[in-house]
Design a protein around this motif. Structure first.
Motif, mmCIF file in Angstrom:
data_model
loop_
_atom_site.group_PDB
_atom_site.id
_atom_site.type_symbol
_atom_site.label_atom_id
_atom_site.label_comp_id
_atom_site.label_asym_id
_atom_site.label_seq_id
_atom_site.Cartn_x
_atom_site.Cartn_y
_atom_site.Cartn_z
ATOM 1 N N ILE A 31 0.875 -1.166 0.000
ATOM 2 C CA ILE A 31 0.000 0.000 0.000
ATOM 3 C C ILE A 31 0.915 1.220 0.000
ATOM 4 C CG2 ILE A 31 -1.737 1.319 1.275
ATOM 5 C CD1 ILE A 31 -2.678 -1.375 2.470
ATOM 6 N N ALA A 32 0.640 2.151 -0.897
ATOM 7 C CA ALA A 32 1.427 3.388 -0.969
ATOM 8 C C ALA A 32 0.477 4.549 -1.236
ATOM 9 C CB ALA A 32 2.485 3.285 -2.071
ATOM 10 N N GLY A 33 0.917 5.729 -0.880
ATOM 11 C CA GLY A 33 0.100 6.926 -1.071
ATOM 12 C C GLY A 33 0.225 7.481 -2.477
ATOM 13 N N GLU A 34 -0.910 7.936 -3.018
ATOM 14 C CA GLU A 34 -0.893 8.603 -4.314
ATOM 15 C C GLU A 34 -0.031 9.858 -4.156
ATOM 16 O OE1 GLU A 34 -1.679 10.970 -7.706
ATOM 17 O OE2 GLU A 34 -2.145 11.610 -5.664
ATOM 18 N N LEU A 35 0.725 10.181 -5.191
ATOM 19 C CA LEU A 35 1.756 11.214 -5.105
ATOM 20 C C LEU A 35 1.236 12.583 -4.667
ATOM 21 C CD1 LEU A 35 4.749 11.934 -5.554
ATOM 22 C CD2 LEU A 35 4.162 12.419 -7.937
ATOM 23 N N PHE A 36 0.060 12.984 -5.128
ATOM 24 C CA PHE A 36 -0.430 14.328 -4.818
ATOM 25 C C PHE A 36 -1.505 14.348 -3.736
ATOM 26 C CE2 PHE A 36 1.564 14.840 -8.932
ATOM 27 C CZ PHE A 36 2.272 16.022 -8.756
ATOM 28 N N THR A 37 -2.304 13.288 -3.617
ATOM 29 C CA THR A 37 -3.402 13.291 -2.652
ATOM 30 C C THR A 37 -3.129 12.442 -1.418
ATOM 31 O OG1 THR A 37 -4.501 11.351 -3.597
ATOM 32 C CG2 THR A 37 -5.056 13.531 -4.549
ATOM 33 N N ASN A 38 -2.136 11.561 -1.499
ATOM 34 C CA ASN A 38 -1.801 10.582 -0.460
ATOM 35 C C ASN A 38 -2.906 9.549 -0.243
ATOM 36 O OD1 ASN A 38 0.139 9.457 1.260
ATOM 37 N ND2 ASN A 38 -0.836 10.389 3.045
#
Length: 165
Positions: A31-38
């Motif tokens: 699981i990782a955060g989307e680059l701009f919205t997390n």
């Protein structure tokens, strides 16, 4: 006591040693955060689709070439009605470096960020960029290290072949 300490660290070292993923291995879920919205995004969410999983960084010269090439690849294969996703994971320690890079080199695929290095460690990366083509079950079909413009043709053919299976 010294022998117990040595045995403990030997076991710990063996247990935590990352093994490089190769063709035929199952990709570990992450699981990782989307680059701009997390927004938290899981690899598992894409089971049932072919996935091109790419690891990149703003400081990586070949990434200046690979990210725009992947954007073209996505458009080309989508016009051929090939159902696949590109997930590009930034390994930049400073998320703003990755965001500035993308602002200067925009793309239309899913961008994730891992500033602490957990996801690259799961895949035991040695070279930047490194990418994996995963089949619909999450199995590694192809591992690619580095990037040059002509590589996109090889990657496209491997994705096309998977879509015909």
């Amino acid at each position: 006591m010294l022998i117990k300490i040595i045995l403990f660290f030997s076991f710990f070292s063996l247990f935590h040693q990352a093994i490089a993923l190769e063709n035929g291995d199952n990709a570990p879920n992450f699981i990782a955060g989307e680059l701009f919205t997390n927004e938290q995004i899981s690899l598992e969410k894409f089971r049932g689709k072919i996935v091109y999983l790419d690891f990149w960084a703003s400081w990586c010269p070949p990434c200046l070439v690979s990210l725009p090439a992947m954007n073209k690849l996505q458009g080309m294969l989508q016009r051929e009605n090939i159902n696949f996703e590109i997930l590009a994971v930034s390994v930049d320690k400073d998320i703003e470096d990755a965001q500035y890079f993308i602002e200067d080199h925009p793309v239309d695929f899913i961008l994730l960020s891992d500033t602490v290095g957990t996801v690259p460690a799961l895949f035991n990366l040695k070279v930047m960029p490194t990418s994996f083509i995963l089949d619909k079950n999450g199995t590694v079909i192809y591992k690619h290290e580095g990037f040059k413009v002509s590589d996109i043709n090889i990657i496209a053919e491997k994705i096309r072949a998977l879509s015909n299976d």
